[in-house]
Design an enzyme around this catalytic site. Sequence first.
Site, PDB file in Angstrom:
ATOM      1  N   LYS A 149      -9.002  18.348 -12.494  1.00 58.76           N
ATOM      2  CA  LYS A 149      -7.835  18.283 -11.946  1.00 58.76           C
ATOM      3  C   LYS A 149      -7.461  19.806 -11.250  1.00 58.76           C
ATOM      4  CE  LYS A 149      -5.340  14.535 -14.020  1.00 58.76           C
ATOM      5  NZ  LYS A 149      -6.701  13.950 -14.946  1.00 58.76           N
ATOM      6  N   LYS A 202      -7.391  -4.742  -5.121  1.00 61.40           N
ATOM      7  CA  LYS A 202      -5.925  -5.139  -4.567  1.00 61.40           C
ATOM      8  C   LYS A 202      -5.991  -6.683  -4.472  1.00 61.40           C
ATOM      9  CE  LYS A 202      -4.948  -0.943  -2.169  1.00 61.40           C
ATOM     10  NZ  LYS A 202      -4.768  -0.486  -0.957  1.00 61.40           N
ATOM     11  N   THR A 260      -2.473   1.442  -4.817  1.00 61.01           N
ATOM     12  CA  THR A 260      -3.086   2.568  -3.852  1.00 61.01           C
ATOM     13  C   THR A 260      -4.356   3.000  -4.277  1.00 61.01           C
ATOM     14  OG1 THR A 260      -2.632   4.842  -3.218  1.00 61.01           O
ATOM     15  CG2 THR A 260      -1.545   4.148  -5.282  1.00 61.01           C
ATOM     16  N   ASP A 292       0.818  -1.224   0.045  1.00 59.70           N
ATOM     17  CA  ASP A 292      -0.054  -0.082  -0.127  1.00 59.70           C
ATOM     18  C   ASP A 292       0.764   1.422   0.061  1.00 59.70           C
ATOM     19  OD1 ASP A 292      -2.211   1.587   0.381  1.00 59.70           O
ATOM     20  OD2 ASP A 292      -1.882   1.621   2.483  1.00 59.70           O
TER      21      ASP A 292
END
Length: 1007
Positions: free
Chosen positions: A520, A736, A648, A365
């Site tokens: 963004k 994950k 992540t 992570d």
Amino acid sequence: MQQFTRKMSKTRGNSKKQNNCCDCLAHICRRKKELKARTVWLGCPEKCEEKYPKNGIKNQKYNIFTFVPGVLYQQFKFFLNLYFLVVACSQFVPSLKIGYLYTYWAPLAFVLAVTMVREAVDEVRRYQRDKEMNSQLYSKLTVRVKSSDIQVGDLIIVEKNQRIPADMIFLRTSEKNGACFIRTDQLDGETDWKLKVAVGCTQRLPADLFSISAYVYAQKPQLDIHSFEGNFTREDADPQIHESLSIENTLWASTVVASGKVFPDDVGLLDLELNRLTKALFLAQVVLSIVMVALQGFVGPWFRNLFRFVVLFSYIIPISLRVNLDMGKSAYGWMIMKDENIPGTVVRTSTIPEELGRLVYLLTDKTGTLTQNEMIFKRLHLGTVSYGTDTMDEIQSHIFQSYAQVSCPTSGPKVRKSVSSRIHEAVKAIALCHNVTPVYESHTGVNGETESAEADQDFSDDNRTYQASSPDEVALVRWTESVGLTLVNRDLTSLQLKTPSGQILSFYILQIFPFTSESKRMGIIVREESTGDITFYMKGADVAMASIVQYNDWLEEECGNMAREGLRTLVVAKKSLSEEQYQDFENRYNQAKLSIHDRTLKVAAVVESLEREMELLCLTGVEDQLQADVRPTLELLRNAGIKIWMLTGDKLETATCIAKSSHLVSRNQDIHVFRPVSNRGEAHLELNAFRRKHDCALVISGDSLEVCLRYYEHEFVELACQCPAVVCCRCSPTQKAQIVKLLQQHTANRTCAIGDGGNDVSMIQAAHCGIGIEGKEGKQASLAADFSITQFKHIGRLLMVHGRNSYKRSAALGQFVMHRGMIISTMQAVFSSVFFFASVPLYQGFLMVGYATIYTMFPVFSLVLDQDVKPEMALLYPELYKDLTKGRSLSFKTFLIWVLISVYQGGILMYGALVLFESEFVHVVAISFTALVLTELLMVALTIRTCLGCYLASLAFLNEYFDLSFITTWPFLWKVSAITLVSCLPLYIIKYLKRKFSPPSYSKLSS
């Protein structure tokens, strides 16, 4: 702050690691429960239509009833133990009985007893940890209840700084504005604050919540934690009140585990390899028995004789193998926990320490594992001048000057702005353009009542904390405070700044354009109260801002420089608006917001009309501080041949920054950023582009990964595995775990996952070996892991020293114990051959039990303390670890070498004893058995005093087998010595020559 919340049906998979004997039966009998939408009445759990599971956390494998059958199933699923059970049971049949019953049952019972005690200790520890979590108290009506006793429909009061015990609907808060902040560290690893809003009609209620009649309709449970649809209905109002519920009205349980799947018991690769070798030994044993019966000529009841030979040669597979290995594993676990260089390390699963020595992939992570999630402002760049941490005092003096000059303005037009005024404008923009709220602790009055009057509130610096959805923003606001411009107050329509002289500047917030992953950037339009000036401030990523700001020649280059230092960059710009310009914009903006079709596009178009030719103010650099010694640790792991993948939930830019700054991607490596893909064609093109790159790290987002795995799973994994490093950003907890399983399926290599939050639990449990870090994000990851550490840097020593030693020692121990069984079986075969292939045991009763346990167990077990290189050397030369991943310490080649040694030594010992035969048969037993024990002790070549003492002492009591008057004579001693010398000396000579002419890599270092 108090919140009234109502618990709704849990969508979480309580983090169980269960595997018991009833699993298979349960899968057959239990159909998968269909998930349905739910209607839940406020404060009335008894009105629920269906039965919901308890709100408890359960990490235990067994309960009182399943413990014994469960442990026995786990033991007898190994071929070794099952075989011994069959052999031991065969001794109840008179015609097959070879010796005493205890010869076979005592070792088996001992092995099972040791295993059961170890499992019971682990199980009690797990139960105690669960009990601690489940016993946390919460307020329900006027009573306090344990978190495990909360039911669906209960109204629960959650106090400030308490963990939310279950998924809940947020009904009411003591804050007037009906909002609260929660931290989702156990969910997505982020320690910043997320805004949640109470249900409107319950927040406005003046009366008691418990007296109303209302219910909540909620959609069926689903894996996506970022969306929720439901309705709140109040029945006792006229007319009925209906209010829609969305994700911002919900509070997530801190214990949500994205994957509710039950993971099997951990079995190490070494155990599976030894299991395969025992099957090979069994085959050899059957072949040997058939040869013996064939040499007899298949006369008489040959089938019974065959089975007697199988039982007679049963020591070829040693019963003590499991118990020796299990005790070894416990010893390794104890050594890991007692290592002063890695304090606080806990071994939670004592069955797989050897796995730490075989790892090829490490999946880690980011937030809280590699980084501390603490942002520090590092750099301010104005184009012509740059300020770092050591020159911040200059900025401070410029700010003091500029606010001192405001009161006495200088006359005359200025062609070019001074550095001082440019710094002032930049700092002011950073202090205004954000979504941060300053929060002050309320002080308790004399009567115990909270003084909430604003005039009485303490606005002092040490009483202020900042809350925001991004830690970057908090870092920027903290920095402006450190240089003299402080954010002291903020609500929905205004914010106040305090100057170095203590003067308060007020600004009205006219519009806010929040940050989104698509745009963004974020913007704010403010009007200064004293002057009436309207300014549009904007900050964002350099890719988004480059086209918005006026032409300049330094922005791109400086962004690159900062990124190479591992800093997260933000470009800040402004635009002054006249009253007419703003009014025109506001009219168009409001119109766009009311449109029914393409609302998002129209609103974006109106905002973009403002985002033109903005004045570039500055570039900021913020550092997410890495954990201690992350860079050298990652370097060490890379040199050891371990491939590191960073998974992540964070943004692509941030993840790339950390990959560079932590040296996960080395300086001379290129980074290939996988472009966003949404269909098969795009994925195909992008994979082809990636295939042409060589030796470059890969950065890919979760969405693109999903598309690639849907259409080109095999090709993608094959390409990704060739990369020196892979970064997957915007990954959900389920993704994950999916990546871990993909690596296991496609590469057949050992994987290790390391993380520190609840969002990492599914990944940790899916990996062959899970490591949890106990950190800011709670203990959930460390409780679910096989090993728990306190800092990321400890993983270096855990793998290079303890993992390497555990694997090498267990491999040596396993093969040595097998050698011990094969040598005695060879002697039995020679003995039977000489005495006309009779199925009679050579050593009876306690001799066999003693040989397998007391006489040779402790010296063989001392291999657990063996080390080929010092820990410092193992850390200095991580390349030594790379050899282990090939599995050469335990293979069919090394096993065959041990078989040859056993056949040679067994033959020499038995023929030697027969050649030196004395008048009685008991002398053969005495000579051969003593030589056998001495040979074993010499083969261990370690301290032998304790066990030799045990043996000599027990000779006095074994007069049933030994002639005491004979074993104290010189002939006995020289015969035993001669046989032992012939069996061991050649092996020592071969070993010496091999080490001289072909030394192993570690011996070069230790010399």
